[in-house]
Every structure is written in structure tokens, then in C-alpha cells.
Motif scaffolding. Structure first.
Motif, PDB file in Angstrom:
ATOM      1  N   ASN A   1      42.279  18.195 -34.666  1.00 51.52           N
ATOM      2  CA  ASN A   1      42.269  18.179 -33.204  1.00 51.52           C
ATOM      3  C   ASN A   1      43.592  18.727 -32.701  1.00 51.52           C
ATOM      4  O   ASN A   1      44.658  18.246 -33.075  1.00 51.52           O
ATOM      5  N   LEU A   2      43.516  19.719 -31.841  1.00 47.78           N
ATOM      6  CA  LEU A   2      44.723  20.409 -31.365  1.00 47.78           C
ATOM      7  C   LEU A   2      45.671  19.452 -30.654  1.00 47.78           C
ATOM      8  O   LEU A   2      46.852  19.388 -30.970  1.00 47.78           O
ATOM      9  N   LYS A   3      45.175  18.686 -29.710  1.00 48.00           N
ATOM     10  CA  LYS A   3      46.048  17.810 -28.920  1.00 48.00           C
ATOM     11  C   LYS A   3      46.630  16.688 -29.765  1.00 48.00           C
ATOM     12  O   LYS A   3      47.801  16.354 -29.634  1.00 48.00           O
ATOM     13  N   GLU A   4      45.814  16.109 -30.649  1.00 46.97           N
ATOM     14  CA  GLU A   4      46.314  15.017 -31.488  1.00 46.97           C
ATOM     15  C   GLU A   4      47.309  15.528 -32.536  1.00 46.97           C
ATOM     16  O   GLU A   4      48.328  14.894 -32.783  1.00 46.97           O
TER      17      GLU A   4
ATOM     18  N   ASP B   1      50.321  16.613 -30.587  1.00 44.93           N
ATOM     19  CA  ASP B   1      50.819  15.557 -29.703  1.00 44.93           C
ATOM     20  C   ASP B   1      51.405  16.182 -28.434  1.00 44.93           C
ATOM     21  O   ASP B   1      52.560  15.957 -28.076  1.00 44.93           O
ATOM     22  N   LEU B   2      50.578  17.007 -27.767  1.00 45.15           N
ATOM     23  CA  LEU B   2      51.031  17.791 -26.620  1.00 45.15           C
ATOM     24  C   LEU B   2      51.190  16.960 -25.361  1.00 45.15           C
ATOM     25  O   LEU B   2      50.297  16.218 -24.989  1.00 45.15           O
ATOM     26  N   ASP B   3      52.340  17.127 -24.716  1.00 47.62           N
ATOM     27  CA  ASP B   3      52.491  16.651 -23.348  1.00 47.62           C
ATOM     28  C   ASP B   3      52.607  17.905 -22.479  1.00 47.62           C
ATOM     29  O   ASP B   3      52.506  19.028 -22.979  1.00 47.62           O
ATOM     30  N   SER B   4      52.811  17.741 -21.190  1.00 47.27           N
ATOM     31  CA  SER B   4      52.803  18.904 -20.295  1.00 47.27           C
ATOM     32  C   SER B   4      53.928  19.899 -20.619  1.00 47.27           C
ATOM     33  O   SER B   4      53.734  21.108 -20.522  1.00 47.27           O
TER      34      SER B   4
ATOM     35  N   ASP C   1      55.262  20.359 -23.633  1.00 44.31           N
ATOM     36  CA  ASP C   1      54.876  21.008 -24.884  1.00 44.31           C
ATOM     37  C   ASP C   1      53.840  22.095 -24.623  1.00 44.31           C
ATOM     38  O   ASP C   1      53.848  23.139 -25.278  1.00 44.31           O
ATOM     39  N   PHE C   2      52.946  21.848 -23.678  1.00 47.59           N
ATOM     40  CA  PHE C   2      51.926  22.839 -23.347  1.00 47.59           C
ATOM     41  C   PHE C   2      52.594  24.113 -22.826  1.00 47.59           C
ATOM     42  O   PHE C   2      52.207  25.221 -23.206  1.00 47.59           O
TER      43      PHE C   2
ATOM     44  N   ASN D   1      39.340  22.441 -28.659  1.00 44.44           N
ATOM     45  CA  ASN D   1      39.539  21.085 -29.160  1.00 44.44           C
ATOM     46  C   ASN D   1      40.211  21.068 -30.528  1.00 44.44           C
ATOM     47  O   ASN D   1      41.059  20.234 -30.790  1.00 44.44           O
TER      48      ASN D   1
END
Length: 80
Positions: free
Chosen positions: A30-33, A36-39, A41-42, A66
């Protein structure tokens, strides 16, 4: 640029710039997990994409992203 090179470049900057463990990088992850992206990091991710591939991406480009495989395909499609 072929997809194998895209995957290699993405994996390299994930390890180098986002400090992701190489063992955690799999197409099914999973990309976000995994990232561990926050704004902030995005924003860094968007900058990394632009500097590594010369393409611009927007938030809406990530709506259906995803997994890392989805991410690889997004960049592959942007470069096509």
C-alpha cells in the motif's frame, strides 16, 4: 523509458529520499502505508516525480493509486 527502469528509479528514490526499507517495496504494498505519507511528504513525492521523470502530477492523479504497482503504472502512463 521502459517500465522496469521506471520501477527501478521509483524504488531508488523511495529508499533514498523517503527512507523506505527496500524490503518493504513490493508491487502489492500500500503506497500510503508503506510511505507513511503526510501532506508535506506528498509535496516531496510530487517534486521527486518531476525531478526524476520530468512529468507533472496533481493530487487528482492519485485518486485511484493504492499500491506501489498503481504508482508505477501512473508514472508509466504519464510518460507514454
Amino acid at each position: 523509458m521502459d517500465k522496469a527502469l521506471i520501477v527501478e528509479k521509483i524504488n531508488d528514490f523511495l529508499v533514498d529520499e523517503f527512507e523506505v526499507e527496500a524490503n518493504d517495496i513490493t508491487p502489492e504494498a500500500n503506497l500510503k502505508e508503506t510511505l507513511d505519507l503526510d501532506s508535506l511528504d506528498f509535496v516531496d513525492l510530487v517534486v521527486a516525480i518531476e525531478s526524476n521523470f520530468g512529468v507533472k502530477v496533481k493530487g487528482e492523479d492519485f485518486i485511484n493509486v493504492n499500491t506501489l504497482e498503481d504508482f508505477y503504472n501512473l508514472i508509466d502512463n504519464k510518460l507514454s
